[in-house]
Design a protein around this motif. Structure first.
Motif, PDB file in Angstrom:
ATOM      1  N   ARG A  50       0.876  -1.114   0.114  1.00 21.20           N
ATOM      2  CA  ARG A  50       0.044  -0.035  -0.153  1.00 21.20           C
ATOM      3  C   ARG A  50       0.685   1.100  -0.125  1.00 21.20           C
ATOM      4  N   ASP A  54       1.286   3.778  -3.046  1.00 23.52           N
ATOM      5  CA  ASP A  54       0.768   5.280  -3.091  1.00 23.52           C
ATOM      6  C   ASP A  54       1.948   6.293  -3.580  1.00 23.52           C
ATOM      7  N   ALA A  57       2.241   5.687  -7.453  1.00 25.70           N
ATOM      8  CA  ALA A  57       1.052   6.350  -8.096  1.00 25.70           C
ATOM      9  C   ALA A  57       1.234   7.879  -8.100  1.00 25.70           C
ATOM     10  N   LYS A  58       1.852   8.580  -7.016  1.00 25.05           N
ATOM     11  CA  LYS A  58       1.924   9.814  -6.820  1.00 25.05           C
ATOM     12  C   LYS A  58       2.916  10.276  -7.920  1.00 25.05           C
ATOM     13  N   GLU A  62      -1.009   9.052 -10.864  1.00 30.26           N
ATOM     14  CA  GLU A  62      -2.387   8.233 -10.928  1.00 30.26           C
ATOM     15  C   GLU A  62      -2.981   7.998  -9.788  1.00 30.26           C
ATOM     16  N   GLU A  63      -4.229   7.583  -9.805  1.00 27.19           N
ATOM     17  CA  GLU A  63      -5.113   7.310  -8.631  1.00 27.19           C
ATOM     18  C   GLU A  63      -5.321   5.595  -8.987  1.00 27.19           C
ATOM     19  N   ILE A  64      -5.112   5.026  -7.699  1.00 29.29           N
ATOM     20  CA  ILE A  64      -5.354   3.391  -7.722  1.00 29.29           C
ATOM     21  C   ILE A  64      -6.200   3.146  -6.729  1.00 29.29           C
ATOM     22  N   SER A  65      -7.155   2.189  -6.863  1.00 29.36           N
ATOM     23  CA  SER A  65      -8.119   1.987  -5.736  1.00 29.36           C
ATOM     24  C   SER A  65      -7.086   1.368  -4.614  1.00 29.36           C
ATOM     25  N   ALA A  66      -7.686   1.635  -3.407  1.00 29.30           N
ATOM     26  CA  ALA A  66      -6.875   1.253  -2.109  1.00 29.30           C
ATOM     27  C   ALA A  66      -7.583  -0.064  -1.769  1.00 29.30           C
ATOM     28  N   HIS A  76       0.321  -3.812 -10.232  1.00 27.55           N
ATOM     29  CA  HIS A  76       0.299  -2.247 -10.237  1.00 27.55           C
ATOM     30  C   HIS A  76       1.733  -1.870 -10.100  1.00 27.55           C
TER      31      HIS A  76
END
Length: 90
Positions: A50, A54, A57-58, A62-66, A76
């Motif tokens: 996680r 994070d 993705a930052k 991108e935004e990814i489901s948590a 991912h």
């Protein structure tokens, strides 16, 4: 009384020149398991995954489901490492 079956001390001088793992990466695809084949792949991703996702993705914007499984998080991570150039070694 002396115990002759005792194991050597981990700090013993004879152990000082031993290492674990290879000094160079080995390109052997059989050493990597496909995340879809993991026995724990359907469990929720770990806190380490996680946190790293994070960060990646930052960096990638991108935004990814948590709410990912371990296997999904791994996929991912691989994708984002390739996209950002992180985790590729020197």
């Amino acid at each position: 009384m002396t115990d002759e079956t005792s194991t050597p001390d981990m700090n013993d001088a004879n152990d000082s020149d031993q290492t674990l793992g290879a000094t160079e990466p080995v390109d052997n695809p059989s050493l990597e398991k496909d995340p879809s084949d993991w026995t724990t792949g359907e469990e929720p991703m770990t806190e380490s995954q996680r946190s790293y996702l994070d960060t990646l993705a930052k960096q990638a914007g991108e935004e990814i489901s948590a709410n990912l499984t371990k296997a999904e998080a791994s996929e991912h991570i691989d994708r984002l490492q390739a996209a950002t150039g992180r985790g590729q070694g020197s």
